[in-house]
Design an enzyme around this catalytic site. Structure first.
Site, short mmCIF file in Angstrom:
data_model
loop_
_atom_site.label_atom_id
_atom_site.label_comp_id
_atom_site.label_asym_id
_atom_site.label_seq_id
_atom_site.Cartn_x
_atom_site.Cartn_y
_atom_site.Cartn_z
N SER A 23 38.14 119.04 19.71
CA SER A 23 39.23 120.02 19.90
C SER A 23 38.77 121.10 20.86
CB SER A 23 39.56 120.68 18.54
OG SER A 23 40.50 121.70 18.70
N TYR A 58 37.32 125.35 10.41
CA TYR A 58 37.75 124.31 11.35
C TYR A 58 36.97 124.48 12.66
CZ TYR A 58 40.94 121.41 14.17
OH TYR A 58 41.46 120.45 15.00
N1 LIG Z 1 47.17 118.26 16.41
C1 LIG Z 1 46.42 119.14 17.03
O1 LIG Z 1 46.89 120.22 17.47
C2 LIG Z 1 44.97 118.84 17.29
C3 LIG Z 1 44.29 119.57 18.29
C4 LIG Z 1 42.95 119.30 18.51
C5 LIG Z 1 42.30 118.35 17.76
N2 LIG Z 1 42.98 117.68 16.78
C6 LIG Z 1 42.25 116.71 15.98
O2 LIG Z 1 42.85 115.45 16.12
C7 LIG Z 1 42.57 114.67 14.96
C8 LIG Z 1 43.86 114.01 14.46
O3 LIG Z 1 44.76 115.02 14.03
P1 LIG Z 1 46.35 114.86 14.11
O4 LIG Z 1 46.86 116.12 14.69
O5 LIG Z 1 46.72 113.58 14.72
O6 LIG Z 1 46.70 114.93 12.55
P2 LIG Z 1 47.52 113.93 11.58
O7 LIG Z 1 48.75 113.43 12.25
O8 LIG Z 1 47.67 114.66 10.30
O9 LIG Z 1 46.52 112.71 11.38
C9 LIG Z 1 45.36 112.83 10.62
C10 LIG Z 1 44.89 111.44 10.24
O10 LIG Z 1 43.61 111.55 9.58
C11 LIG Z 1 43.66 110.87 8.32
N3 LIG Z 1 42.70 111.50 7.42
C12 LIG Z 1 42.68 112.79 6.99
N4 LIG Z 1 41.63 112.99 6.15
C13 LIG Z 1 40.99 111.79 6.05
C14 LIG Z 1 39.87 111.34 5.32
N5 LIG Z 1 39.19 112.17 4.51
N6 LIG Z 1 39.48 110.04 5.43
C15 LIG Z 1 40.18 109.19 6.24
N7 LIG Z 1 41.25 109.56 6.97
C16 LIG Z 1 41.66 110.84 6.86
C17 LIG Z 1 45.13 111.03 7.89
O11 LIG Z 1 45.55 110.07 6.93
P3 LIG Z 1 45.38 110.34 5.33
O12 LIG Z 1 45.75 111.77 5.08
O13 LIG Z 1 46.27 109.34 4.68
O14 LIG Z 1 43.94 110.06 5.02
C18 LIG Z 1 45.82 110.76 9.24
O15 LIG Z 1 45.85 109.37 9.50
C19 LIG Z 1 41.90 115.61 13.96
O16 LIG Z 1 40.52 115.42 13.99
C20 LIG Z 1 42.27 116.97 14.49
O17 LIG Z 1 41.32 117.96 14.10
C21 LIG Z 1 44.29 117.90 16.54
#
Ligand SMILES: NC(=O)c1ccc[n+]([C@@H]2O[C@H](COP(=O)([O-])OP(=O)(O)OC[C@H]3O[C@@H](n4cnc5c(N)ncnc54)[C@H](OP(=O)(O)O)[C@@H]3O)[C@@H](O)[C@H]2O)c1
Length: 251
Positions: A132, A145
């Site tokens: 991120s 975070y």
């Molecule tokens: N969206 C943003 O603004 C943003 C910006 C920078 C970086 N990121 C990073 O991008 C990544 C994906 O985020 P996203 O925004 O796509 O969120 P998201 O749509 O909520 O997806 C998160 C995914 O991670 C899984 N997950 C969560 N905890 C887990 C665990 N303990 N074991 C296995 N799977 C797990 C969730 O499924 P389950 O809950 O069913 O396990 C889901 O499939 C993250 O690392 C986040 O920090 C996001």
């Protein structure tokens, strides 16, 4: 010979699912990993992918994943992407939120990469670590975070160097705000100019895969977020001022 496997943690939603969708559409064999079975299995069925339920935040949550990856001779791509927001206060009395953030956002990458390592080396594969912009600058609103993402980025950069020696490529991907289930970014999206900083998961996935194709070591989604990392390095006082201001405005 069977084509190498693509493994995506957090593949049931958001950025992980968008990446998996693009890999599956180009004919790759894809394995999706997440905790919630229902959403995971629905996502896998829609992509023609395989689903494996695992909690990558804990050593005892990944036994089945370990067995599955040990049985896979060649892994072409591992995407370490599982994550979620941690907005707990900076000073909680038992540090549980800090520990949980490190376990999910940093140590999960270490765990799963270890499980996939032999298959990655055998395939001369790639790892994408979804970190991120928060791994390069810290805001007060999500301190654990940011701290865990800083750890993840340092580890990912070090892994890039180590892995190159055995023919594995590592890309550190640093998205800015992406509108997803866990990160809706409602306040940013409701703001007249800040809303332009929020992209969708498909656009984020496209940018990550383009950076991977180009053999980049590190990329930002969109690339202009790199300016924040540069500003943090050369003008930390100004960035602290900006972070204080944006916390008042956006929480
Ligand atoms: N969206 C943003 O603004 C943003 C910006 C920078 C970086 N990121 C990073 O991008 C990544 C994906 O985020 P996203 O925004 O796509 O969120 P998201 O749509 O909520 O997806 C998160 C995914 O991670 C899984 N997950 C969560 N905890 C887990 C665990 N303990 N074991 C296995 N799977 C797990 C969730 O499924 P389950 O809950 O069913 O396990 C889901 O499939 C993250 O690392 C986040 O920090 C996001």
């Amino acid at each position: 010979m069977t084509a190498p496997l693509t493994v995506v943690t957090g593949g049931s939603s958001g950025i992980g699912l968008a990446l998996a969708r693009r890999r599956a559409a180009s004919g790759e064999r894809v394995l999706l990993v997440a905790r919630g079975r229902e959403r995971l299995e629905a996502a896998a069925a829609a992509l023609g992918a395989e689903a494996l339920a695992a909690d990558v935040a804990h050593d005892d949550g990944i036994a089945a994943l370990g067995e599955r990856l040990a049985a896979e001779p060649r892994i072409g791509l591992l995407v370490n992407n599982a994550g979620g927001p941690f907005r707990a206060p900076l000073l909680d009395h038992d540090h549980a939120a800090a520990r949980d953030a490190v376990d999910l956002l940093y140590l999960s990458m270490v765990r799963v990469t270890g499980l996939a390592w032999d298959g990655l080396v055998a395939a001369g594969g790639s790892v994408v670590n979804v970190v991120s912009v928060a791994g390069t600058v810290a805001t007060g609103s999500a301190p654990h975070y940011a701290a865990a993402k800083h750890a993840a980025i340092a580890w990912s950069r070090a892994l890039h160097v180590e892995a190159a020696a055995v023919g594995v490529h590592v890309l550190t991907a640093n998205p800015g705000p992406v509108a997803t289930g866990a990160f809706p970014h409602d306040r940013l999206r409701g703001h007249r100019w800040a809303r332009h900083a929020v992209i969708d998961d498909g656009a984020c996935a496209e940018r990550i895969l383009r950076a991977l194709e180009r053999g980049r070591a590190e990329s930002f989604q969109p690339e202009w977020w790199r300016a924040a990392a540069v500003a943090q390095a050369v003008a930390p006082g100004a960035m602290a001022w900006l972070a204080r201001r944006s916390r008042r405005r956006f929480g």
